[in-house]
Write an enzyme that holds these catalytic residues in place. Structure first.
Site, mmCIF file in Angstrom:
data_model
loop_
_atom_site.group_PDB
_atom_site.id
_atom_site.type_symbol
_atom_site.label_atom_id
_atom_site.label_comp_id
_atom_site.label_asym_id
_atom_site.label_seq_id
_atom_site.Cartn_x
_atom_site.Cartn_y
_atom_site.Cartn_z
ATOM 1 C CG ASP A 1 30.131 -86.936 96.678
ATOM 2 O OD1 ASP A 1 31.048 -86.373 97.282
ATOM 3 O OD2 ASP A 1 29.035 -86.404 96.435
ATOM 4 C CE LYS B 1 31.604 -80.395 98.274
ATOM 5 N NZ LYS B 1 30.590 -81.400 98.623
ATOM 6 C CD GLN C 1 27.108 -80.582 99.543
ATOM 7 O OE1 GLN C 1 27.898 -80.750 98.626
ATOM 8 N NE2 GLN C 1 27.465 -80.699 100.813
HETATM 9 N N1 GUN Z 1 27.603 -83.476 102.635
HETATM 10 C C1 GUN Z 1 28.608 -83.488 103.554
HETATM 11 N N2 GUN Z 1 29.741 -84.001 103.025
HETATM 12 C C2 GUN Z 1 29.456 -84.320 101.751
HETATM 13 C C3 GUN Z 1 30.223 -84.871 100.692
HETATM 14 O O1 GUN Z 1 31.410 -85.200 100.824
HETATM 15 N N3 GUN Z 1 29.563 -85.031 99.511
HETATM 16 C C4 GUN Z 1 28.255 -84.696 99.345
HETATM 17 N N4 GUN Z 1 27.698 -84.908 98.148
HETATM 18 N N5 GUN Z 1 27.513 -84.186 100.312
HETATM 19 C C5 GUN Z 1 28.116 -83.992 101.498
#
Ligand code: GUN
Length: 295
Positions: free
Chosen positions: A120, A53, A97
């Site tokens: 998100d 990311k 995350q």
């Molecule tokens: N963990 C697994 N998928 C995601 C996501 O799309 N966003 C976040 N913040 N954590 C995750």
């Protein structure tokens, strides 16, 4: 013929568009979107995602603020950091995350992110907006994985209206928002889950199947109607034996080899939905920036 939906390519196209848009925004405003990436602890999968990311964000011209915190951080201290980021003028998007360590209440942390900076799209206000906003509202912050699935579906150029869509899985991150997005496209949506009776038959009725359950190869070939579109959100690590040697392999929630015989279009794992999730995070960060700067 079955179309293999190339998520890598679709994601690359979206990132190229975002890079161009961010260049223009920079010329107009003198600023670039900022994304705070918060990781707690060292869960291996999270480290891989966060690295990816961060790299992709920088490549499109987003400024990244990394916050890697120890496993033992208290909920109070994590909430304090989020509060600081909420007030930091050059941070437009905040990503915490998941999963978080057991001693931290995940929902409390997600709720503490300012809804305008919710990269998100997990904040309750944004979840609510997704269900009631007008269909063409470009200012919405929508969960990244389901939005990525929708972009891939739209890229096929077919009319989604009136299609029977079955979403397998009812998670807050994928299943529920996916259902909302398909409903906005005027699909007839069914959410199937672990308690659904005759799930095979429910699937066989679908023109579109989105599998997001986290169970390796659960969707078998004969669950897929001839000509259906299959989007596989699952990323499952399994061990297989090759010539007497055990090897790790990534597989989806769909039995790809079988299902691709019936599907008209299908996403592979890896290289399908995965890259789209990250590209949509960058899209949300750019939207949050545009919302703030009224661009
Ligand atoms: N963990 C697994 N998928 C995601 C996501 O799309 N966003 C976040 N913040 N954590 C995750």
């Amino acid at each position: 013929m079955t179309t293999l939906i190339n998520g890598k390519e679709v994601a690359q196209n979206l990132r190229n568009e975002l890079k161009k848009e961010i260049d223009i925004l920079k010329t107009k405003t003198g600023k670039v979107p900022g994304l705070a990436v918060v990781q707690v602890g060292n869960v291996a999968a999270s480290s891989v995602y966060v690295k990816s990311k961060t790299k992709s964000a920088k490549e499109v011209g987003i400024e990244v603020f990394d916050h890697h915190l120890p496993d033992e951080i208290t909920q109070e201290d994590l909430l304090k950091l989020v509060n600081t980021l909420n007030n930091q003028y050059n941070v437009n998007g905040i990503l915490v995350q998941l999963p978080l360590p057991k001693h931290i209440n995940e929902q409390a942390v997600l709720d503490s992110i300012h809804p305008d900076k919710d990269a998100d799209g997990f904040h309750p206000l944004n979840v609510g907006k997704l269900s009631i906003a007008s269909d063409n509202d470009e200012s919405l912050l929508v969960p990244c994985t389901p939005y990525g699935c929708l972009i891939m579906l739209k890229g096929l150029g077919i009319d989604l209206s009136g299609k029977n869509a079955v979403v397998i899985g009812r998670s807050n991150i994928v299943g529920k928002p996916m259902a909302q997005l398909l409903l906005k496209e005027s699909c007839t949506v069914t959410i199937a889950h672990s308690k659904t009776k005759n799930i095979e038959d429910v699937c066989r009725n679908a023109d579109i199947v989105v599998a997001a359950v986290g169970r390796p190869k659960m969707v078998k070939g004969d669950w897929v109607k001839k000509g259906a579109i299959v989007i596989d959100v699952g990323i499952n690590r399994i061990t297989i034996e090759v010539e007497g040697v055990e090897k790790n392999k990534l597989v989806g929630d769909v039995d790809f080899d079988e299902a691709s015989k019936n599907a008209s279009a299908i996403t592979p794992v890896p290289g399908g939905v995965g890259p789209m999730t990250i590209a949509c995070l960058l899209r949300n960060t750019t939207i949050a920036f545009k919302n703030k700067t009224k661009q």
